[in-house]
Design a protein around this motif. Structure first.
Motif, mmCIF file in Angstrom:
data_model
loop_
_atom_site.group_PDB
_atom_site.id
_atom_site.type_symbol
_atom_site.label_atom_id
_atom_site.label_comp_id
_atom_site.label_asym_id
_atom_site.label_seq_id
_atom_site.Cartn_x
_atom_site.Cartn_y
_atom_site.Cartn_z
ATOM 1 N N THR A 198 0.885 -1.143 -0.049
ATOM 2 C CA THR A 198 0.050 -0.059 -0.031
ATOM 3 C C THR A 198 0.741 1.264 0.067
ATOM 4 O O THR A 198 0.529 2.132 -0.774
ATOM 5 N N TYR A 199 1.994 1.419 0.571
ATOM 6 C CA TYR A 199 2.777 2.556 0.944
ATOM 7 C C TYR A 199 3.941 2.538 0.264
ATOM 8 O O TYR A 199 4.532 1.552 -0.396
ATOM 9 N N ASP A 200 4.831 3.544 0.462
ATOM 10 C CA ASP A 200 6.260 3.434 -0.110
ATOM 11 C C ASP A 200 7.185 2.369 0.481
ATOM 12 O O ASP A 200 7.151 1.814 1.279
ATOM 13 N N PRO A 201 7.950 1.799 -0.670
ATOM 14 C CA PRO A 201 8.836 0.788 -0.316
ATOM 15 C C PRO A 201 9.813 0.685 0.745
ATOM 16 O O PRO A 201 10.417 -0.094 1.047
ATOM 17 N N MET A 202 10.285 1.873 0.874
ATOM 18 C CA MET A 202 11.352 2.321 1.816
ATOM 19 C C MET A 202 11.052 1.559 3.262
ATOM 20 O O MET A 202 10.067 2.174 3.804
ATOM 21 N N LEU A 203 12.059 0.749 3.851
ATOM 22 C CA LEU A 203 11.926 0.258 5.156
ATOM 23 C C LEU A 203 12.645 0.942 6.066
ATOM 24 O O LEU A 203 12.287 1.316 7.037
ATOM 25 N N SER A 204 13.887 1.203 5.823
ATOM 26 C CA SER A 204 14.718 1.896 6.723
ATOM 27 C C SER A 204 16.176 2.455 5.817
ATOM 28 O O SER A 204 16.176 2.647 4.706
ATOM 29 N N LYS A 205 16.982 3.034 6.701
ATOM 30 C CA LYS A 205 17.922 3.665 6.305
ATOM 31 C C LYS A 205 19.137 3.383 7.045
ATOM 32 O O LYS A 205 19.194 3.589 8.272
ATOM 33 N N VAL A 206 20.478 3.109 6.296
ATOM 34 C CA VAL A 206 21.594 2.501 7.166
ATOM 35 C C VAL A 206 22.621 3.677 6.909
ATOM 36 O O VAL A 206 22.937 3.951 5.587
ATOM 37 N N ILE A 207 23.156 4.429 8.003
ATOM 38 C CA ILE A 207 24.040 5.519 7.853
ATOM 39 C C ILE A 207 25.391 5.308 8.341
ATOM 40 O O ILE A 207 25.152 4.754 9.696
ATOM 41 N N ALA A 208 26.539 5.587 7.840
ATOM 42 C CA ALA A 208 27.714 5.304 8.290
ATOM 43 C C ALA A 208 28.321 6.801 8.217
ATOM 44 O O ALA A 208 28.222 7.409 7.364
ATOM 45 N N TYR A 209 29.148 6.882 9.380
ATOM 46 C CA TYR A 209 29.986 8.097 9.375
ATOM 47 C C TYR A 209 31.594 7.858 9.564
ATOM 48 O O TYR A 209 31.707 6.792 10.246
ATOM 49 N N GLY A 210 32.536 8.635 9.033
ATOM 50 C CA GLY A 210 33.768 8.453 9.471
ATOM 51 C C GLY A 210 34.520 9.644 9.140
ATOM 52 O O GLY A 210 34.148 10.663 8.818
ATOM 53 N N PRO A 211 35.870 9.524 9.585
ATOM 54 C CA PRO A 211 36.788 10.747 9.452
ATOM 55 C C PRO A 211 37.050 11.014 7.906
ATOM 56 O O PRO A 211 37.331 12.309 7.490
#
Length: 682
Positions: free
Chosen positions: A383-396
């Motif tokens: 029924t809704y948008d297919p996005m389930l989650s977001k995986v985000i990574a940070y580094g120097p």
């Protein structure tokens, strides 16, 4: 600061907003449709209100029901998230009329920037460069086609009322203009309730770079640097990062100032994004595309490199606070990359998927953040948008951020719903991505090489060995008569055959012959192969156990199998028709397969080609009737799921002999839609 805020959204963005509300000590109100009664955002909010049935038109898109929910719960403000009504000027004005603070820009700014045609005219007058394209609103199909021919092919058709790639069509051939215009209008009407289109020149190998801006109600506007959003599929962003490796400090400052002027030109307040299209070979030649008058999906990468909580500053600005920052106070430190995990199956052409989340693990910490709306046991529908989650990574630095994100995607487990996590992990390892040599067409060009076209043998081995009965009794005693060795006096061990299939792949037969020392010899074949006799005579093997397969470890959540001396560990979840296995972001639903039943089913439709639903969704268009003669490739039906259309075409010339659906019919994946009997020449 407000005491109670209603979040007029669902999924991961609702969870994200609720998290900041909790940190600020603000009471949160969630809303939910019947499809989301057990959703994570409902459980994490301080209170929740049912607002209607599953279809968004009667729930998340109902201004009246949302305002009623705010009134009933004593909310002082409404946070719209993104999608749904986040960029709806009528909703923003209705909130104001009801005495509610809309946490976003004024309705006038939303209306102006939501109309892409007026937006381009407005920012152009403010000195911001724009993409060449059609002029005027309300163009007919013929006028759009005429503008396209005048601009020159290829062109991009875009809905005037919305974004996110919905209804956007790249057209390279004039002959296809009429068909593509009709399809773009249909998608725009379904997504935004408005089928007004514009046409723009297509820039080959472009980069998509956007500038985050923040404006208060006292006249101060600053930008928070850029995000590189060039990695897209079907005009939908899938990987975003900050900052962009393309820009030098001079270009960054110039684009940032252009974004600030665009925001000032419409009287903007709050967090917003100004999007630019940039020729990869000339970053200084950037063009305004559109302004998103809301929080963006990719806002976490900006948060990580600036150290600012954008949702917090949305709330503070909406409550009347001044921004304490001058432009010189904004600095970018390190690098952040985000990947969008969506319910789609790369092995089936990235078609939308669905199911119930049977097992879930989402990494957090160590430079990794996951924003998610998922929880175990919750169904994911179409029924809704297919996005389930977001995986985000940070580094120097960028290399560290990319490495951490690849590892985090490998550690992400979503069993029960096919996702694109494994595909994203391989994309991030592509040499061009690692080098920062990006453009908006890269993913489409390389997608085929990033999707495995076979299934590793260890997947089938694990599924087959899990089906072998266990000889160990509860007390630990082994009953020799229950050991599945197939041993018989004077004979060799018999084989047990398991027939399994994975959607998108041919069925497979796995033969298991138990050996000594807990090992098993496996052989793999097609499900239609003739099974070997199980009573062949011969001496039992002697000496060391032959190298083969064995289960090293089994639990409710994991299984480790050894195959030819190498161990392979999978996440595991059982389902009624088989088992789900996951590794490094990839998942496989290994289902039981009955070759006899499959053979009978095929025989029942002998001489005809069955067209089945490639995904769970809704039939929106039916173009034929039973008895119609069709030609190969002719469009017969359109199925829509998660705001994406899929055309069902005739596989060959022939006659429509069965038509099992009508417009509006909800269908399951692989459900029969129609049958086309081949003509004499097919």
């Amino acid at each position: 600061m407000f005491s109670t805020v209603l979040v007029a959204n669902r999924g991961e963005i609702a969870v994200r907003v609720i998290r900041t509300l909790r940190e600020l000590g603000v009471r949160s109100v969630a809303v939910f449709s019947d499809a989301d009664a057990d959703a994570r955002h409902v459980r994490e909010a301080d209170t929740a209100v049912r607002i209607g049935p599953a279809p968004a038109a009667g729930s998340y898109l109902s201004v009246e029901r949302l305002l009623d929910a705010a009134r009933r719960t004593g909310a002082e403000a409404v946070h719209p998230g993104y999608g749904f009504l986040a960029e709806n000027a009528h909703f923003a004005q209705a909130c104001a009329d009801a005495g509610l603070v809309f946490i976003g820009p004024p309705a006038s700014a939303i209306a102006l920037m939501g109309d892409k045609i007026r937006a381009k005219e407005t920012v152009a007058a403010a000195g911001v460069p724009v993409v060449p394209g059609s002029s005027g609103s309300g163009l007919t199909d013929a006028q759009l086609a005429g503008s396209a021919r005048e601009i020159g092919m290829p062109v991009l058709l875009k809905p005037s009322a919305g974004g996110g790639g919905k209804g956007m069509r790249l057209v390279r051939e004039e002959a296809l203009l009429a068909e593509e215009i009709a399809a773009a209008r249909r998608e725009a009407r379904a997504s935004f309730g408005d089928d007004t289109l514009l046409v723009e020149r297509w820039i080959d190998r472009p980069r998509h770079i956007e500038i985050q801006i923040l404006a208060d109600g006292h006249g101060r506007v600053v930008h928070l640097g850029e995000r590189e959003c060039s990695l897209q599929r079907r005009h939908q962003k899938i990987i975003e990062e900050a900052p962009s490796v393309l820009l030098d400090e001079g270009t960054r400052a110039a684009m940032g100032e252009a974004a600030v002027q665009a925001a000032r030109s419409c009287g903007y307040v709050g967090a917003g994004t100004v999007e630019f299209i940039v020729p990869g070979d000339d970053p200084s030649s950037y063009y305004f595309m559109e302004m998103n008058t809301r929080l963006q999906v990719e806002h976490p990468v900006t948060e990580l490199v600036t150290g600012l909580d954008l949702v917090e500053w949305q709330l503070r600005v909406a409550s009347g606070e001044r921004l304490p920052y001058e432009q010189a106070d904004i600095t970018l430190t390190g690098h952040a990359v985000e990947a969008r995990v969506c319910a789609e199956d790369p092995a089936r052409g990235f078609l939308p998927s669905g199911g119930t989340v049977l097992a879930l693990h989402e990494p957090q910490g160590g430079g990794v953040r996951t924003d998610s709306g998922l929880s175990e046991g919750v169904p994911v529908g179409s029924t809704y948008d297919p996005m389930l989650s977001k995986v985000i990574a940070y580094g120097p630095d960028r290399a560290t951020a990319l490495r951490r994100l690849r590892a985090a995607l490998a550690d992400t487990v979503v069993l029960g719903v096919p996702t694109n996590a494994g595909f994203l992990r391989r994309l991030l390892a592509h040499p061009a991505v690692a080098a920062g040599d990006l453009d908006t067409g890269l993913v489409e060009r390389e997608a085929d090489s990033l999707v495995p076209h076979g299934v590793p043998e260890e997947v089938y081995a694990a599924a087959a060995l899990l089906r072998q009965p266990s000889p160990v009794a509860a007390a630990g005693w082994v009953d020799p008569f229950s050991v599945p060795s197939g041993w018989r006096l004077g004979g060799t061990p018999a084989r047990t055959f398991h027939h399994v299939r994975i959607p998108g792949h041919d069925p497979v037969r796995v033969g298991v012959r138990a050996g000594t020392g807990g090992t098993a010899e496996l052989d793999f074949g097609h499900a239609g192969d003739r099974e070997e006799p199980t009573d062949a005579c011969g001496p039992l093997p002697s000496g060391p156990a032959p190298e083969g397969s064995r289960l090293v470890e089994v639990s409710d959540r994991r299984v480790t199998v050894e195959l030819d001396g190498l161990t392979h560990t999978f996440s595991r979840a059982d389902s009624p028709d088989g088992v789900w296995l996951g590794r490094d972001g990839d998942t496989w639903h290994v289902q039981d397969h009955d070759p006899v039943e499959a053979s009978l089913s095929g025989a029942a439709r002998s001489g005809a080609d069955t067209l089945a639903a490639p995904m769970p969704g809704t039939v929106t268009v039916v173009k034929v009737a039973v008895g119609d003669e069709v030609v190969a490739g002719q469009s017969l039906l359109v199925v829509e799921a998660m705001k994406m259309e899929h055309v069902i075409s005739a596989p060959h010339a022939g006659t429509v002999t069965e038509l099992d659906v009508t417009a509006g019919t909800t269908v399951a994946m692989d459900q029969v839609l129609a049958v086309v009997a081949p003509g004499e020449d097919a």
